[in-house]
Design a protein around this motif. Structure first.
Motif, PDB file in Angstrom:
ATOM      1  N   GLY A  88     -88.163  30.833 -49.174  1.00  0.00           N
ATOM      2  CA  GLY A  88     -87.891  31.628 -47.846  1.00  0.00           C
ATOM      3  C   GLY A  88     -86.784  32.844 -48.311  1.00  0.00           C
ATOM      4  N   THR A  89     -87.345  34.013 -48.505  1.00  0.00           N
ATOM      5  CA  THR A  89     -86.276  35.062 -48.817  1.00  0.00           C
ATOM      6  C   THR A  89     -85.220  35.148 -48.064  1.00  0.00           C
ATOM      7  N   ALA A  90     -85.579  35.137 -46.756  1.00  0.00           N
ATOM      8  CA  ALA A  90     -84.671  35.618 -45.676  1.00  0.00           C
ATOM      9  C   ALA A  90     -83.757  34.526 -45.583  1.00  0.00           C
ATOM     10  N   GLU A  91     -84.292  33.065 -46.004  1.00  0.00           N
ATOM     11  CA  GLU A  91     -83.222  32.026 -45.823  1.00  0.00           C
ATOM     12  C   GLU A  91     -82.041  32.102 -46.985  1.00  0.00           C
ATOM     13  N   ILE A  92     -82.600  32.653 -48.032  1.00  0.00           N
ATOM     14  CA  ILE A  92     -81.599  32.295 -49.556  1.00  0.00           C
ATOM     15  C   ILE A  92     -80.600  33.601 -49.469  1.00  0.00           C
ATOM     16  N   LEU A  93     -81.190  34.753 -49.325  1.00  0.00           N
ATOM     17  CA  LEU A  93     -80.364  35.935 -49.509  1.00  0.00           C
ATOM     18  C   LEU A  93     -79.896  36.351 -48.088  1.00  0.00           C
ATOM     19  N   VAL A  94     -78.613  36.327 -47.922  1.00  0.00           N
ATOM     20  CA  VAL A  94     -77.768  36.646 -46.565  1.00  0.00           C
ATOM     21  C   VAL A  94     -76.574  37.694 -47.022  1.00  0.00           C
ATOM     22  N   ALA A  95     -76.503  38.455 -46.241  1.00  0.00           N
ATOM     23  CA  ALA A  95     -75.401  39.464 -46.190  1.00  0.00           C
ATOM     24  C   ALA A  95     -73.979  38.670 -45.809  1.00  0.00           C
ATOM     25  N   SER A  96     -72.788  39.224 -46.261  1.00  0.00           N
ATOM     26  CA  SER A  96     -71.480  38.913 -46.086  1.00  0.00           C
ATOM     27  C   SER A  96     -71.386  38.358 -44.516  1.00  0.00           C
ATOM     28  N   SER A  97     -70.442  37.388 -44.448  1.00  0.00           N
ATOM     29  CA  SER A  97     -69.957  37.017 -43.248  1.00  0.00           C
ATOM     30  C   SER A  97     -68.793  37.737 -42.589  1.00  0.00           C
ATOM     31  N   PHE A  98     -68.399  38.597 -43.296  1.00  0.00           N
ATOM     32  CA  PHE A  98     -67.177  39.337 -42.931  1.00  0.00           C
ATOM     33  C   PHE A  98     -67.190  40.912 -43.045  1.00  0.00           C
ATOM     34  N   PRO A  99     -68.291  41.555 -42.621  1.00  0.00           N
ATOM     35  CA  PRO A  99     -68.504  42.967 -42.719  1.00  0.00           C
ATOM     36  C   PRO A  99     -67.204  43.775 -42.313  1.00  0.00           C
ATOM     37  N   GLY A 100     -66.613  44.506 -43.289  1.00  0.00           N
ATOM     38  CA  GLY A 100     -65.640  45.329 -42.985  1.00  0.00           C
ATOM     39  C   GLY A 100     -64.133  44.847 -43.176  1.00  0.00           C
ATOM     40  N   LEU A 101     -64.368  43.105 -43.307  1.00  0.00           N
ATOM     41  CA  LEU A 101     -63.221  42.453 -43.552  1.00  0.00           C
ATOM     42  C   LEU A 101     -63.131  41.693 -44.674  1.00  0.00           C
ATOM     43  N   SER A 102     -64.176  41.933 -45.653  1.00  0.00           N
ATOM     44  CA  SER A 102     -64.198  41.129 -46.769  1.00  0.00           C
ATOM     45  C   SER A 102     -62.794  40.973 -47.711  1.00  0.00           C
ATOM     46  N   LEU A 103     -62.284  42.081 -47.644  1.00  0.00           N
ATOM     47  CA  LEU A 103     -61.065  42.080 -48.574  1.00  0.00           C
ATOM     48  C   LEU A 103     -59.942  41.262 -48.048  1.00  0.00           C
ATOM     49  N   PRO A 104     -59.277  41.471 -46.833  1.00  0.00           N
ATOM     50  CA  PRO A 104     -58.323  40.688 -46.525  1.00  0.00           C
ATOM     51  C   PRO A 104     -58.651  39.094 -46.408  1.00  0.00           C
ATOM     52  N   VAL A 105     -59.796  39.116 -45.877  1.00  0.00           N
ATOM     53  CA  VAL A 105     -60.126  37.361 -45.638  1.00  0.00           C
ATOM     54  C   VAL A 105     -60.521  36.943 -47.068  1.00  0.00           C
ATOM     55  N   SER A 106     -61.022  37.650 -47.999  1.00  0.00           N
ATOM     56  CA  SER A 106     -61.179  36.932 -49.423  1.00  0.00           C
ATOM     57  C   SER A 106     -59.785  36.569 -49.921  1.00  0.00           C
ATOM     58  N   ALA A 107     -58.931  37.465 -49.795  1.00  0.00           N
ATOM     59  CA  ALA A 107     -57.355  37.269 -50.452  1.00  0.00           C
ATOM     60  C   ALA A 107     -56.746  36.150 -49.748  1.00  0.00           C
ATOM     61  N   GLY A 108     -56.947  36.113 -48.557  1.00  0.00           N
ATOM     62  CA  GLY A 108     -56.222  34.887 -47.782  1.00  0.00           C
ATOM     63  C   GLY A 108     -56.932  33.552 -48.034  1.00  0.00           C
ATOM     64  N   ALA A 109     -58.252  33.679 -48.361  1.00  0.00           N
ATOM     65  CA  ALA A 109     -58.898  32.555 -48.514  1.00  0.00           C
ATOM     66  C   ALA A 109     -58.569  31.776 -50.041  1.00  0.00           C
ATOM     67  N   VAL A 110     -57.817  32.704 -50.875  1.00  0.00           N
ATOM     68  CA  VAL A 110     -57.500  32.098 -52.137  1.00  0.00           C
ATOM     69  C   VAL A 110     -56.448  31.112 -51.727  1.00  0.00           C
ATOM     70  N   ILE A 111     -55.455  31.201 -50.826  1.00  0.00           N
ATOM     71  CA  ILE A 111     -54.356  30.288 -50.507  1.00  0.00           C
ATOM     72  C   ILE A 111     -54.993  29.379 -49.344  1.00  0.00           C
ATOM     73  N   LEU A 112     -55.742  29.763 -48.480  1.00  0.00           N
ATOM     74  CA  LEU A 112     -56.481  28.873 -47.486  1.00  0.00           C
ATOM     75  C   LEU A 112     -57.168  27.772 -48.121  1.00  0.00           C
ATOM     76  N   GLY A 113     -57.829  28.309 -49.179  1.00  0.00           N
ATOM     77  CA  GLY A 113     -58.604  27.109 -49.767  1.00  0.00           C
ATOM     78  C   GLY A 113     -57.973  26.021 -50.364  1.00  0.00           C
ATOM     79  N   GLU A 114     -56.993  26.350 -50.920  1.00  0.00           N
ATOM     80  CA  GLU A 114     -55.930  25.073 -51.284  1.00  0.00           C
ATOM     81  C   GLU A 114     -55.512  24.341 -49.911  1.00  0.00           C
TER      82      GLU A 114
END
Ligand code: ZN
Length: 398
Positions: free
Chosen positions: A355-381
């Motif tokens: 199912g193409t629609a199931e496997i290929l999805v857009a980011s959950s953070f449109p417009g916020l992917s830069l700050p959220v990804s940077a914060g996730a570097v430390i939140l992941g730990e």
């Protein structure tokens, strides 16, 4: 305070504290008995882990709730405590740096955007000053540490940007430089891997089984993870697909023809938009605005790119067969029709029926992917080893 990245468990699997904290993140407020049922941990293990998490300030107990009429005992639900700690995120892009503060739920509480002026030392200076100013404004919550994400080749273990050609950073020891400037613990990673971490924690839950991610902006890169393990590779170079060939005759700065980044990056699409007279300056937001206003040629250009991106995603999907592939590309994330075009490109190129629609999805953070990804570097730990991380970052007093 200068610390090197610690990886207590080489497989980077969350301990019981991490499992409980993530269950609370997902479904809090929640009863401990429900956490046990959903995670498969024993009630005693959940109880001990919750007590530790309450003591270190990551979760809090809510007022007692009566059991359903005639059934069960009253219980004390637990939820994340978002008021006690913040983390900082610094994201280095081609032309600017984003500095943000996030709570432990991954929500951006403050952010600022700084245009690059000068060499890496000047950029890090300004980012550190901005970060400390944002934190001073917040008062109250304690800043646990700093996550830093950038495109290009990033080695988390040594805390170094090995090579990021676009802003021209090579061999920059970002972790040490930022720790010296802020007095805080710093963790760094490539932004594609950081985006996967953000999705796994705060976004699409199916990414927790296995996930690949393709980022297409001014840089192009990819990442993948299975279970809790975001693959780095022995050279920390996993996901470097900027110079993989796509179907084009664009000459790349590397000397080859038809490289992915040279053909499909934001810069490449903008160059084409200027050639066609769609925009009169190289500002991607201009093109995006036109496409959103249903300007035909602008939309067509982005839809064409999305289709090509979908084809590239199909190659990744056929290679890795992940549960889900996240596409971070501003057209796909924001412009109607682009996600469908990416899925059409995917379907036209993949040889595995699914199912193409199931496997290929857009980011959950449109417009916020830069700050959220940077914060996730430390939140992941933090979410892997919550108690140990708080004790290490905030000090033994916690
Ligand atoms: Zn190239």
């Amino acid at each position: 305070m200068t610390r090197s990245a610690t990886v207590p468990n080489p497989a980077r699997r969350a301990g019981s504290g991490g499992v409980v904290l993530r269950a609370v993140l997902d479904d809090g407020p929640i009863a401990r008995s429900t956490v046990a049922r959903r995670t498969g941990l024993s009630p005693a293990t959940v109880s001990t882990a919750s007590t530790d998490l309450v003591e270190c300030g990551l979760i809090r107990e809510l007022p007692e709730v009566a059991g359903p009429t005639g059934l069960g005992r009253p219980h004390v639900p637990i939820d994340l405590d978002t008021g006690r700690f913040l983390v900082a995120g610094i994201h280095l892009a081609y032309t600017h740096t984003t500095v943000a503060l996030l709570n432990v739920r991954g929500e951006v509480e403050a952010r600022a955007r700084l245009a690059h002026t000068g060499d890496p030392a000047a950029v890090l200076d300004r980012a550190a000053v901005q970060l400390l100013a944002l934190a001073a404004d917040r008062g109250g919550a304690r800043l646990l540490g700093v996550g830093f994400a950038a495109g290009g080749w990033v080695d988390s273990a040594s805390g170094t940007i090995v090579d990021h050609p676009l802003p021209g950073w090579a061999g920059v020891r970002v972790r040490d430089e930022l720790e010296r400037r802020t007095g805080l613990a710093v963790r760094i990673d490539s932004h594609a891997r950081a985006l996967i971490e953000a999705e796994r924690l705060f976004g699409e839950r199916r990414t927790r089984d296995s996930v690949a991610l393709l980022f297409v902006g001014n840089v192009v890169d990819a990442a993948f993870a299975t279970g809790d393990d975001v693959h780095q590779g022995p050279r920390a170079a996993a996901g470097a697909i900027a110079h993989q060939p796509v179907d084009s005759d664009v000459v790349c700065g590397c000397g080859r023809v038809g490289c992915f980044e040279a053909t499909l990056s934001d810069r490449a699409v903008l160059r084409e938009a200027m050639l066609r007279g769609i925009v009169d300056r190289p500002v991607f937001d201009d093109l995006l605005r036109l496409a959103l206003a249903e300007h035909g040629p602008a939309r067509e250009l982005l839809i064409h790119r999305a289709f090509q991106v979908g084809r590239a995603v199909a190659r990744l999907a056929d290679l890795l067969d992940p549960e889900v592939i996240v596409v971070c590309e501003r057209g796909v994330n924001q412009v109607p029709g682009c996600l469908d075009a990416a899925r059409a490109g995917f379907a036209a190129s993949s040889s595995v029926p699914r199912g193409t629609a199931e496997i290929l999805v857009a980011s959950s953070f449109p417009g916020l992917s830069l700050p959220v990804s940077a914060g996730a570097v430390i939140l992941g730990e933090l979410y892997r080893y919550p108690v140990a991380t708080v004790r290490e970052l905030a000090g033994a007093s916690v």
